[in-house]
Design an enzyme around this catalytic site. Sequence first.
Site, mmCIF file in Angstrom:
data_model
loop_
_atom_site.group_PDB
_atom_site.id
_atom_site.type_symbol
_atom_site.label_atom_id
_atom_site.label_comp_id
_atom_site.label_asym_id
_atom_site.label_seq_id
_atom_site.Cartn_x
_atom_site.Cartn_y
_atom_site.Cartn_z
ATOM 1 N N CYS A 104 2.903 -6.563 -0.848
ATOM 2 C CA CYS A 104 2.250 -6.955 0.368
ATOM 3 C C CYS A 104 0.794 -7.232 0.383
ATOM 4 C CB CYS A 104 2.733 -5.829 1.354
ATOM 5 S SG CYS A 104 2.061 -5.988 3.103
ATOM 6 N N HIS A 105 -0.181 -6.268 0.842
ATOM 7 C CA HIS A 105 -1.430 -6.578 0.859
ATOM 8 C C HIS A 105 -2.274 -6.215 -0.542
ATOM 9 C CE1 HIS A 105 -1.268 -6.729 5.083
ATOM 10 N NE2 HIS A 105 -2.397 -7.268 5.085
ATOM 11 N N GLY A 106 -1.113 -5.869 -1.617
ATOM 12 C CA GLY A 106 -1.887 -5.496 -3.082
ATOM 13 C C GLY A 106 -2.204 -6.787 -3.466
#
Length: 174
Positions: A104-106
């Site tokens: 995801c936002h990683g």
Amino acid sequence: MVLDGMHVGILAAEGVEDLEFWVTVMRLREAGARVTSIGLAPGTVQGKNGLAVGVDAGVRDVDAAALDGLVVPGGWMPTSCAAPGDSRPGPGRPRAGRPIGIICHGGLIAISAGIVAGGRATGSLGIRDDLVNAGATWVDEPAFRDGTLVWAGWWTTSRVLPELVAALAASRGA
């Protein structure tokens, strides 16, 4: 078990996406891996949805070369884990050829680490432009492997875990 004897780090800071963190930790442990949560400092942080996450080691205290793999979950963590004077710190990279799971936002942390240019990437639609501007080719797939990077879009943790476990198992001895 397929990951017996392997050591995998997972990043954790305030606002980490609870399910992306905890489901990953549980599945890696079920496969036999030793999992260490890595943050700015040892202690406890709160996940995005309120679950407590214990941080085993500070980022400066981890020998990245000792890790067999690394997982970077998302949530609000990528924007909350920057220390004053630092851009999104990480424990460095595992040994060459070792997998890095990015959920995801990683991908924001992967951008800061300089590991997305020239490869394929996915994640939250909210970081699509960031990934493309960093030189990645956006792929609209729930989960896939691109070399040693294992990518997952939002809420696809269950789909990325088989790829991540397979990549870790395949990297044995690399």
